[in-house]
Design a protein around this motif. Structure first.
Motif, mmCIF file in Angstrom:
data_model
loop_
_atom_site.group_PDB
_atom_site.id
_atom_site.type_symbol
_atom_site.label_atom_id
_atom_site.label_comp_id
_atom_site.label_asym_id
_atom_site.label_seq_id
_atom_site.Cartn_x
_atom_site.Cartn_y
_atom_site.Cartn_z
ATOM 1 N N GLY A 66 30.834 35.707 -7.911
ATOM 2 C CA GLY A 66 30.796 36.889 -7.067
ATOM 3 C C GLY A 66 32.145 37.157 -6.439
ATOM 4 O O GLY A 66 33.100 36.397 -6.598
ATOM 5 N N VAL A 67 32.199 38.264 -5.696
ATOM 6 C CA VAL A 67 33.446 38.705 -5.064
ATOM 7 C C VAL A 67 33.720 37.877 -3.806
ATOM 8 O O VAL A 67 32.880 37.827 -2.890
ATOM 9 C CB VAL A 67 33.348 40.203 -4.706
ATOM 10 N N LEU A 68 34.823 37.203 -3.809
ATOM 11 C CA LEU A 68 35.301 36.437 -2.650
ATOM 12 C C LEU A 68 34.176 35.629 -2.012
ATOM 13 O O LEU A 68 33.596 34.771 -2.660
ATOM 14 C CB LEU A 68 35.995 37.381 -1.663
ATOM 15 N N ASP A 69 33.836 35.926 -0.720
ATOM 16 C CA ASP A 69 32.854 35.100 -0.003
ATOM 17 C C ASP A 69 31.413 35.545 -0.227
ATOM 18 O O ASP A 69 30.492 34.932 0.303
ATOM 19 C CB ASP A 69 33.162 35.143 1.498
ATOM 20 N N GLU A 70 31.200 36.596 -1.014
ATOM 21 C CA GLU A 70 29.850 37.177 -1.075
ATOM 22 C C GLU A 70 28.769 36.209 -1.555
ATOM 23 O O GLU A 70 27.634 36.272 -1.078
ATOM 24 C CB GLU A 70 29.873 38.485 -1.894
ATOM 25 N N PRO A 71 29.075 35.300 -2.492
ATOM 26 C CA PRO A 71 27.996 34.401 -2.922
ATOM 27 C C PRO A 71 27.772 33.184 -2.024
ATOM 28 O O PRO A 71 26.881 32.392 -2.308
ATOM 29 C CB PRO A 71 28.476 33.925 -4.311
ATOM 30 N N LEU A 72 28.560 33.028 -0.951
ATOM 31 C CA LEU A 72 28.426 31.804 -0.139
ATOM 32 C C LEU A 72 27.101 31.797 0.624
ATOM 33 O O LEU A 72 26.631 32.852 1.069
ATOM 34 C CB LEU A 72 29.592 31.708 0.868
ATOM 35 N N ASP A 130 34.143 32.590 -7.745
ATOM 36 C CA ASP A 130 35.064 33.371 -8.569
ATOM 37 C C ASP A 130 34.284 34.552 -9.113
ATOM 38 O O ASP A 130 33.088 34.454 -9.400
ATOM 39 C CB ASP A 130 35.644 32.548 -9.728
ATOM 40 N N VAL A 131 34.984 35.659 -9.263
ATOM 41 C CA VAL A 131 34.337 36.872 -9.744
ATOM 42 C C VAL A 131 34.153 36.845 -11.264
ATOM 43 O O VAL A 131 33.343 37.593 -11.813
ATOM 44 C CB VAL A 131 35.170 38.109 -9.294
ATOM 45 N N ASP A 132 34.880 35.966 -11.932
ATOM 46 C CA ASP A 132 34.893 35.945 -13.400
ATOM 47 C C ASP A 132 33.862 34.913 -13.906
ATOM 48 O O ASP A 132 34.019 33.712 -13.655
ATOM 49 C CB ASP A 132 36.312 35.569 -13.858
ATOM 50 N N PRO A 133 32.840 35.368 -14.632
ATOM 51 C CA PRO A 133 31.814 34.407 -15.090
ATOM 52 C C PRO A 133 32.370 33.322 -16.006
ATOM 53 O O PRO A 133 31.837 32.199 -16.028
ATOM 54 C CB PRO A 133 30.806 35.290 -15.850
ATOM 55 N N VAL A 134 33.425 33.626 -16.741
ATOM 56 C CA VAL A 134 34.019 32.604 -17.628
ATOM 57 C C VAL A 134 34.652 31.498 -16.769
ATOM 58 O O VAL A 134 34.523 30.299 -17.064
ATOM 59 C CB VAL A 134 35.059 33.236 -18.581
ATOM 60 N N ALA A 135 35.331 31.903 -15.694
ATOM 61 C CA ALA A 135 35.923 30.921 -14.777
ATOM 62 C C ALA A 135 34.831 30.089 -14.099
ATOM 63 O O ALA A 135 34.952 28.860 -13.981
ATOM 64 C CB ALA A 135 36.786 31.629 -13.735
ATOM 65 N N VAL A 136 33.763 30.753 -13.669
ATOM 66 C CA VAL A 136 32.671 30.035 -12.983
ATOM 67 C C VAL A 136 32.070 28.981 -13.918
ATOM 68 O O VAL A 136 31.866 27.824 -13.531
ATOM 69 C CB VAL A 136 31.594 31.030 -12.491
ATOM 70 N N VAL A 161 33.024 20.507 5.469
ATOM 71 C CA VAL A 161 32.628 21.613 4.592
ATOM 72 C C VAL A 161 33.890 22.377 4.201
ATOM 73 O O VAL A 161 34.715 22.715 5.059
ATOM 74 C CB VAL A 161 31.647 22.581 5.297
ATOM 75 N N ALA A 162 34.046 22.629 2.907
ATOM 76 C CA ALA A 162 35.219 23.361 2.421
ATOM 77 C C ALA A 162 34.765 24.488 1.506
ATOM 78 O O ALA A 162 33.710 24.410 0.872
ATOM 79 C CB ALA A 162 36.148 22.423 1.657
ATOM 80 N N VAL A 163 35.610 25.511 1.445
ATOM 81 C CA VAL A 163 35.364 26.639 0.541
ATOM 82 C C VAL A 163 36.656 26.916 -0.208
ATOM 83 O O VAL A 163 37.734 26.956 0.394
ATOM 84 C CB VAL A 163 34.948 27.900 1.346
ATOM 85 N N ASP A 164 36.532 27.083 -1.522
ATOM 86 C CA ASP A 164 37.685 27.498 -2.333
ATOM 87 C C ASP A 164 37.341 28.828 -2.994
ATOM 88 O O ASP A 164 36.549 28.873 -3.936
ATOM 89 C CB ASP A 164 37.999 26.433 -3.394
ATOM 90 N N LEU A 165 37.926 29.916 -2.459
ATOM 91 C CA LEU A 165 37.704 31.233 -3.046
ATOM 92 C C LEU A 165 38.651 31.400 -4.236
ATOM 93 O O LEU A 165 39.719 30.808 -4.284
ATOM 94 C CB LEU A 165 37.963 32.341 -2.015
ATOM 95 N N CYS A 166 38.267 32.241 -5.202
ATOM 96 C CA CYS A 166 39.114 32.489 -6.386
ATOM 97 C C CYS A 166 39.405 31.167 -7.093
ATOM 98 O O CYS A 166 40.560 30.847 -7.408
ATOM 99 C CB CYS A 166 40.422 33.163 -5.978
ATOM 100 N N THR A 167 38.392 30.410 -7.374
ATOM 101 C CA THR A 167 38.564 29.006 -7.788
ATOM 102 C C THR A 167 39.065 28.833 -9.212
ATOM 103 O O THR A 167 39.617 27.794 -9.563
ATOM 104 C CB THR A 167 37.246 28.220 -7.578
#
Ligand code: SAM
Length: 261
Positions: A141-147, A122-128, A94-100
């Motif tokens: 979402g912010v950092l780990d909040e949406p995990l 990622d906090v930016d909807p365009v990036a997501v 299992v891996a997590v990439d924050l600020c992707t």
């Protein structure tokens, strides 16, 4: 505007592009046989827009990464960090990439371990939205909040290339970066460690004992993060340096029992 090959290369060179031949190749490829499209792309590039926003993609660790306008362009300097992180991901891990951002690091992780679960935020909807076009399971979402809570304490490797440029140094970035790339992707606060320190603080919740955090950073930020890493229960970090010997990242292992990663 002339759009024969030599004129395009000359226009790019005059605009300050350091690889006009390669950039001309990329523009001709992206425009196909449409001279109007080529002129429009060339004009955007001359105005300093990042090339991948115009052509739609960049190569990262051999993978084609789609990059939408407005999204931070993955840097080749991040490739060693992505490869190192992938080396800590077991085949079914299992891996997590924050600020992707566009999801480049998450793509390298998924490509190295196709049966692993790779989450990205990622906090930016365009990036997501962009990362999702790259088949990355990106959450907004912010950092780990949406995990999802289901991965608490089981993550093998957590990566992040967060904003880490000290606010006062943003003005020294190349002109086209300052003019086009989102400040929120770059500005790390007074000493550049605001987001880095928050990631260190939050990551033990997700990592399994023995799991690794792999962060991109610059300057002496690894030293500044030292006490936060110790408080969060990490072993002594390994500093990752580039070919010039400058610190470019760190890897630290969450202490405790568990398979070393
Ligand atoms: C330097 S870019 C890196 C993107 C990507 N990891 C890469 O290497 O190409 C930083 C990214 O972090 C995102 N970001 C900034 N602050 C954030 C936060 N508090 N939570 C989640 N994402 C954040 C930005 O939107 C941007 O996409």
């Amino acid at each position: 505007m002339d759009v024969d090959r030599a004129s395009v290369e000359q226009a790019l060179a005059r605009a300050g592009c350091i690889s006009p031949v390669e950039e001309a190749d990329a523009l001709f490829d992206a425009a196909g046989n449409d001279p109007t499209a080529l002129v429009s792309m060339l004009e955007r590039r001359i105005r300093g827009e990042p090339l991948p926003w115009i052509t739609g993609s960049i190569r990262f660790c051999g993978l084609k990464v789609r990059v939408a306008p407005g999204v931070y362009v993955p840097r080749w300097q991040t490739e060693p960090l992505a490869r190192l992180a992938a080396s800590f991901l077991p085949p079914d891990g299992v891996a997590v990439d924050l600020c992707t951002g566009a999801g480049a690091v998450a793509m390298v992780l998924a490509s190295a371990a196709p049966d692993a679960q790779v989450f990205a935020t990622d906090v930016d909807p365009v990036a997501v939205a962009c990362a999702r076009t790259n088949d990355v399971d990106a959450l907004e979402g912010v950092l780990d909040e949406p995990l999802p809570e289901a991965i608490e304490g089981v993550v093998d490797v957590l990566t992040a290339v967060p904003p880490y440029v000290p606010s006062g140094e943003l003005r020294f970035l190349p002109r086209d970066v300052q003019d086009h790339e989102p400040t929120a992707a770059l500005d790390g606060g007074v000493d550049g460690t605001d987001v880095l320190a928050e990631i260190v603080r939050r990551s033990p919740r997700w990592l399994r004992p023995g799991g690794s955090i792999v962060l991109e950073l610059g300057g002496d930020q690894a030293v500044a993060l030292g006490s936060g890493l110790r408080e969060a229960g990490f072993d002594e970090p390994e500093i990752l340096s580039d070919a010039e010997g400058d610190a470019r990242g760190l890897r630290a292992r969450r202490a405790g029992r568990g398979q070393p990663a």
